[in-house]
Design a protein around this motif. Structure first.
Motif, short mmCIF file in Angstrom:
data_model
loop_
_atom_site.label_atom_id
_atom_site.label_comp_id
_atom_site.label_asym_id
_atom_site.label_seq_id
_atom_site.Cartn_x
_atom_site.Cartn_y
_atom_site.Cartn_z
N MET A 186 0.64 -0.80 0.09
CA MET A 186 0.00 -0.01 0.20
C MET A 186 1.00 1.22 -0.12
O MET A 186 0.95 1.65 -0.40
CB MET A 186 -0.92 0.05 1.10
CG MET A 186 -2.02 -1.45 1.65
SD MET A 186 -2.90 -1.04 0.56
CE MET A 186 -3.96 -0.49 0.42
N VAL A 204 -1.33 -4.76 2.92
CA VAL A 204 -2.40 -5.46 3.11
C VAL A 204 -2.72 -6.98 2.84
O VAL A 204 -1.94 -7.28 1.77
CB VAL A 204 -2.88 -4.36 2.47
CG1 VAL A 204 -4.97 -5.71 3.07
CG2 VAL A 204 -3.93 -3.26 3.17
N ARG A 244 -8.99 -7.17 6.40
CA ARG A 244 -8.20 -6.09 5.75
C ARG A 244 -7.24 -5.12 6.89
O ARG A 244 -7.96 -3.44 6.71
CB ARG A 244 -9.42 -5.31 4.75
CG ARG A 244 -9.73 -6.09 3.92
CD ARG A 244 -9.05 -6.75 2.19
NE ARG A 244 -9.08 -5.07 1.63
CZ ARG A 244 -8.40 -5.99 0.81
NH1 ARG A 244 -7.20 -6.73 0.53
NH2 ARG A 244 -7.59 -4.55 -0.15
N ILE A 245 -6.54 -5.00 7.24
CA ILE A 245 -5.90 -4.13 8.40
C ILE A 245 -4.76 -4.31 7.95
O ILE A 245 -3.95 -5.24 8.02
CB ILE A 245 -6.02 -5.07 9.77
CG1 ILE A 245 -7.27 -4.90 10.34
CG2 ILE A 245 -5.21 -3.82 10.49
CD1 ILE A 245 -7.77 -5.24 12.12
N PRO A 246 -3.95 -2.69 7.67
CA PRO A 246 -2.67 -2.48 7.24
C PRO A 246 -1.46 -2.99 7.99
O PRO A 246 -1.97 -2.57 8.77
CB PRO A 246 -2.76 -1.18 6.95
CG PRO A 246 -4.09 -0.90 6.56
CD PRO A 246 -4.93 -1.41 7.73
N ILE A 252 1.42 1.71 -7.47
CA ILE A 252 3.00 2.40 -5.93
C ILE A 252 3.75 3.43 -6.55
O ILE A 252 4.08 4.31 -5.47
CB ILE A 252 2.98 1.27 -4.71
CG1 ILE A 252 1.13 0.56 -4.96
CG2 ILE A 252 3.54 1.75 -3.72
CD1 ILE A 252 0.66 1.06 -3.35
N THR A 258 3.32 6.95 -6.35
CA THR A 258 3.00 7.80 -5.67
C THR A 258 3.89 7.91 -4.12
O THR A 258 3.77 8.89 -2.82
CB THR A 258 1.75 7.34 -4.77
OG1 THR A 258 2.15 5.77 -4.18
CG2 THR A 258 0.73 6.73 -5.85
N GLU A 285 -14.01 -3.95 12.10
CA GLU A 285 -13.36 -3.18 13.12
C GLU A 285 -12.03 -1.85 13.12
O GLU A 285 -12.14 -2.03 11.90
CB GLU A 285 -12.83 -3.48 14.52
CG GLU A 285 -11.57 -4.20 13.57
CD GLU A 285 -10.79 -5.70 14.49
OE1 GLU A 285 -10.28 -5.05 15.78
OE2 GLU A 285 -11.29 -7.04 13.34
N PRO A 286 -11.96 -0.77 13.84
CA PRO A 286 -11.07 -0.17 13.94
C PRO A 286 -9.62 -0.39 12.95
O PRO A 286 -9.25 -0.94 13.45
CB PRO A 286 -10.71 0.59 15.47
CG PRO A 286 -12.72 0.87 15.52
CD PRO A 286 -12.24 -1.31 15.44
N GLY A 287 -8.88 -0.09 11.44
CA GLY A 287 -7.86 0.03 11.42
C GLY A 287 -8.36 -0.50 10.37
O GLY A 287 -7.02 -0.69 9.63
N MET A 288 -9.46 -1.38 9.72
CA MET A 288 -9.49 -1.62 8.57
C MET A 288 -9.52 -1.38 7.56
O MET A 288 -9.95 0.10 7.90
CB MET A 288 -10.88 -2.99 8.93
CG MET A 288 -10.26 -4.05 9.52
SD MET A 288 -11.63 -5.18 9.26
CE MET A 288 -11.71 -6.56 9.89
N LEU A 289 -8.92 -1.52 6.70
CA LEU A 289 -8.58 -0.46 4.91
C LEU A 289 -10.85 -0.87 4.68
O LEU A 289 -10.81 -1.59 4.95
CB LEU A 289 -8.18 -1.57 4.42
CG LEU A 289 -7.53 -1.00 3.13
CD1 LEU A 289 -6.47 0.52 3.89
CD2 LEU A 289 -7.05 -1.70 2.03
N LEU A 303 -9.15 3.70 6.54
CA LEU A 303 -8.73 3.27 7.21
C LEU A 303 -10.74 3.73 7.86
O LEU A 303 -11.14 4.38 8.71
CB LEU A 303 -7.91 3.03 8.04
CG LEU A 303 -6.36 2.80 7.50
CD1 LEU A 303 -5.71 3.20 8.55
CD2 LEU A 303 -6.59 1.78 7.26
N ASN A 340 -3.39 7.05 2.95
CA ASN A 340 -3.12 6.05 2.40
C ASN A 340 -3.97 5.92 0.27
O ASN A 340 -4.54 6.61 0.41
CB ASN A 340 -4.28 5.30 2.88
CG ASN A 340 -4.65 3.74 1.54
OD1 ASN A 340 -3.55 3.58 0.31
ND2 ASN A 340 -5.41 2.67 1.62
N PRO A 341 -2.30 5.87 0.57
CA PRO A 341 -2.14 6.26 -1.26
C PRO A 341 -2.86 5.87 -2.58
O PRO A 341 -3.34 6.27 -3.38
CB PRO A 341 -1.06 6.29 -1.54
CG PRO A 341 -0.58 4.84 -0.59
CD PRO A 341 -0.93 5.00 0.75
N LYS A 342 -3.25 4.66 -1.97
CA LYS A 342 -4.21 3.61 -2.72
C LYS A 342 -6.20 4.20 -2.28
O LYS A 342 -6.96 3.47 -3.34
CB LYS A 342 -4.16 1.82 -2.30
CG LYS A 342 -3.45 1.13 -2.64
CD LYS A 342 -2.54 1.10 -4.23
CE LYS A 342 -4.29 0.12 -4.80
NZ LYS A 342 -3.78 -1.30 -5.00
#
Lengths: 557, 557
Positions: A83, A95, A100-102, A275, A278, B443-447, B492, B548-550
């Protein structure tokens, strides 16, 4: 301090030729001192030179790839999407999997080997309507698409549609373009015997190149030979002409010519990997500038190689591609080996060596068991060059298993009919579709397949009810929409929609659209109102001509 | 009248065993008198018995299929989708290719050979979350899915997720279930050596059967042998227990047990083909009732065979499956031959013959070079049965080319490492997802990956900003939605969403959702308002933790 040195973590991002050979060499040369990990979005390495053969169904998809874990048994392979990179913290953000948590992956040394991306934005319509041949899924999609064209062309009764379906256009005549057009031509030719309603003359295959000859990196006489071979097999080679725009039914050339076609393959438009663009790095020609040791200037412990990098071969490079490493597998492999040596040298407190390599030559397959080769200064063409091409790539293909599988498949192919199985993949549920002035979007009698919103241009809807004589007309501009009656179960289109000028529509496939509208009362109400207001009710006039069992709504879960 | 008789048009719809063998026999027996056309949605015939091997990556996808045009060189093959049948007009309505205009195909005699469909609606969540193994794409999806589970399990640090990923459940223990579980177990076992962070004991494979034993059509002692072999290779066989419901993370059994798993394969729930159920025909057990000659009573010139048909073997059949032809390839092939003879006889003014056939036996592969066989009354198990299984299917596989390819692949496999290439296919952009009370949606932190609308149940969102101490809570019911801030580029998730009761969400993937909202100002405005109203602005609080660049928006075409 006499503590044992900690292992240094080397992260390689990207699993193409450069990344794989760098990781392999790092593991070997740094055993015991380095902890090497390779991150790649797919769990396999793609042997790009074989992609045109995959597209042509000459070899199996899985024969052109090798699982990275099989190739790199002694190091950690991580299937994850990169990412971003935090150069200050020395970590790569990835990820992976279902949650999907970075995650931050810390590194001591980082090798950027992300390759390139495709950038077709200069050509309106090409990003949406051209197929590419960079990855395995591209090759697979191209094969499916070409066979689909033959299947429909065999049974359609519309001459114009048939002509479109049987016209194939490849844009760009470098290696990839030439090999793709050759393989595609071969696939179509071999397959024709199964399609009784398609004559050989019905098929047209074009190769379009902006430069004044094909294969610019080859000697002129080999390019001339290649041109003749392609022409002999029915490829029309157009040089000195480029592409300006594309729609779902045609491609437009710089000389104003419009070729009606359902198949445009773009092998042009190399751009930076999404990527890479960026990262805030110093890019030139879309590539990361490095020094002669492949270090990225200004950053600590960051290296780059392969197609993603611009590596000077001389101390004072000019604006001349010859002063830089070329973007070929041959170079990437050597770069990988050298970068590993340099990283190990650095950690051992020794001096790195500048990258230096001279190409051993080039090979390009022309299909039908012919090729051109320019190897160690010797020029070859024809069947011998083709055997050399096969032998060379077989020896280059990493892993004994892959070599054996491809070798056996090639042998089997020589005694076997071609495979015209069309393994369909789903099309994206939302697509931007480009139209030229006068193009039909749909017409009465077509099955309703989705909902359209205008994003550019203007479109005219006309409905005529032959039974009642009613007539309805409306022009739609940006932000306006049509096709919403899909929500009320009419099975067939009753109207004709035509582009009044060049424009773009966002298409949303029926199932996705109705699911959304049904789940979301606000939207459902909006459309019910809109239909009532605009068409005077759902069933009053313009009723569908026949009922259609398939238009039943999906059962809600 | 001494005019030469016109050729009669025979239309066969469906290209499975029944359809293909009927078409072949019709062409041969009716040459000069019949004009035979076969219509199928795919351009290939699927050799279903080999699908579990495709799923296990033992053979290539294209080796389990044969192009219909190669198989049926002397007759017209049409790749098209059947939309309906007009029995009064004697025509079949189909849609083909890119122009979605329904076409009428007239017939003099019609053979319905559409096979069956899958109907899992009785089990909430199963239609959305179970994989099936009816078609080539299913087999392919299963392989991709299983390898994806291994890839993520190898690198995840969440023990609960890892356990879910490494638990594989097959529901239904007929042929297909047993062969699938055996092949899947073999794939996982062979692949483990490439996944250093997965131990053999981490993997659990379940076979679930509602009856009191597996392989109900086999003699009890062979079923017992099969059970033992499967158990020996680490398959937990649960009999006398069924499935009640499923979610994306678990399956629930009739005994109340909940197995956390990411992989549920359903081999149960055979139902009528979607088109067959709309034809208004007399169905029994989901199959078209025919007479002993395979004619559909009450209709002129309509025949049915294969899995789609219920063909009596005796004059006065009871509610006993033994009184009817069984749904196997063996029967379908004989039915095809007999139906051809009957149609030719009818057109010649002769009497048709009732269908009669006695099964020669059954074979089921158990993986790891073992099988069970019950052939001509002789019972076999082990390696000999397995060799018989391979030989039998190889001989049954239509076409010399396919035989040779599969034979060679089997030979290569005995000296080759397994192939763990994961060729990813796109997931549908809209999906219904089932949750059990207490399940986390995100949950928090997921993309941020998309937008959710509640279609059943209720869900609670909680946002806590650790920096400001702000707290936000909201409960969502049917028709309400969350995740719309994807539109304003937060990268996120900042909130936690939990199911307050069992429920269903419609998920729309980010790209499709943002495209739609951007194209459609009405919707865009609605969401901007909604976000302002509900969260007090887009960036005021609850801001994303990192850029998050994506998450950059797609460039509009």
């Amino acid at each position: 301090m006499a503590q044992p040195a900690e292992k240094k973590k080397v992260l390689v991002i990207g699993g193409g030729f450069g990344g794989v050979f760098a990781a392999k060499a790092l593991e070997r040369q740094g055993r015991g001192k380095l902890d090497v990990e390779l991150v790649n979005a797919n769990n396999y390495f793609v042997f790009q030179p074989l992609l045109p053969e995959v597209a042509a169904a000459s070899i199996h998809s899985s024969d052109a790839v090798v699982p990275l874990r099989q190739l790199l048994r002694r190091l950690q392979v991580r299937q994850a999407e990169v990412m971003g990179i935090d150069f200050a913290k020395k970590s790569v953000i990835v990820v992976q999997g279902t949650r999907r948590i970075p995650i931050d992956l810390a590194y001591d040394e980082l090798v950027i080997a992300l390759g390139t991306g495709v950038d077709l934005k200069r050509f309106p319509g090409l990003p949406e309507h051209a197929l590419t041949i960079k990855d395995l899924s591209d090759a697979h999609r191209l094969r499916t698409h070409v066979i689909g064209c033959l299947e429909t062309a065999d049974v359609t009764e519309d001459a114009e549609v048939k002509r479109q379906l049987l016209t194939f256009v490849v844009v760009g005549a470098g290696f990839s373009g030439v090999e793709t057009v050759a393989e595609m031509r071969e696939l179509v030719t071999r397959a024709l015997k199964y399609y009784p309603n398609i004559k050989r003359d019905d098929v047209r295959v074009y190769l379009i190149e902006y430069a004044d000859r094909i294969l610019p990196t080859f000697p002129a006489d080999l390019a001339e030979y290649a041109t003749q071979r392609l022409q002999m097999h029915g490829v029309e080679v157009l040089t000195g002409v480029g592409t300006t725009a594309a729609t779902g039914t045609a491609v437009e050339l710089t000389d104003g010519r419009i070729i009606p076609t359902s198949t445009i393959v773009a092998t042009i438009g190399n751009g930076p990997h999404p990527i890479v663009s960026t990262l805030g790095l110093d890019l030139h020609w879309g590539r990361i500038k490095t020094d002669r040791f492949m270090r990225v200037p200004g950053l600590d412990s960051v290296w780059a190689l392969g197609d993603a990098a611009l590596i000077p071969l001389v101390d004072d490079p000019k604006e001349d591609p010859a002063d830089y490493a070329t973007q070929t597998a041959q170079f990437a492999v050597r770069e990988g080996q050298q970068i590993a040596a340099n990283i190990v040298a650095k950690l051992d407190g020794k001096d790195p060596k500048p990258f230096a390599y001279k190409s051993k030559g080039s090979l390009a397959s022309l299909g039908m068991s012919k090729a051109v080769a320019d190897v160690y200064g010797i020029k070859l063409s024809g069947t011998l060059a083709w055997l050399l091409w096969r032998g060379f790539y077989l020896s280059f293909l990493p892993g004994f298993a892959a070599k054996l599988r491809v070798g056996v498949t090639w042998l089997l192919n020589s005694v076997m009919p071609p495979n015209i199985v069309q393994i369909q993949s789903d099309r994206p549920t939302t697509r931007y579709i480009h139209y030229r002035k006068g193009d039909k979007v749909f017409e009465p009698g077509m099955l309703i397949d989705g909902f359209y919103t205008v994003t550019k241009g203007s479109f005219q809807l006309t409905i005529d009810n032959p039974e009642t004589g009613e007539h309805f007309e409306k022009v739609f501009g940006p932000g306006e929409h049509f096709g919403e009656r899909v929500l009320v179960r009419s099975a067939l289109r009753t109207g004709l929609v035509v582009a009044l000028e060049d424009g773009v529509l966002l298409f949303i496939e029926q199932k996705a659209f109705t699911r959304f509208a049904r789940a979301f009362p606000f939207l459902d109400n909006y459309f019910k109102d809109y239909i009532e207001r605009t068409f005077g009710g759902t069933d009053k006039s313009f009723a569908p001509r026949s009922a259609n069992p398939k238009s039943e709504l999906e059962t809600l879960p």
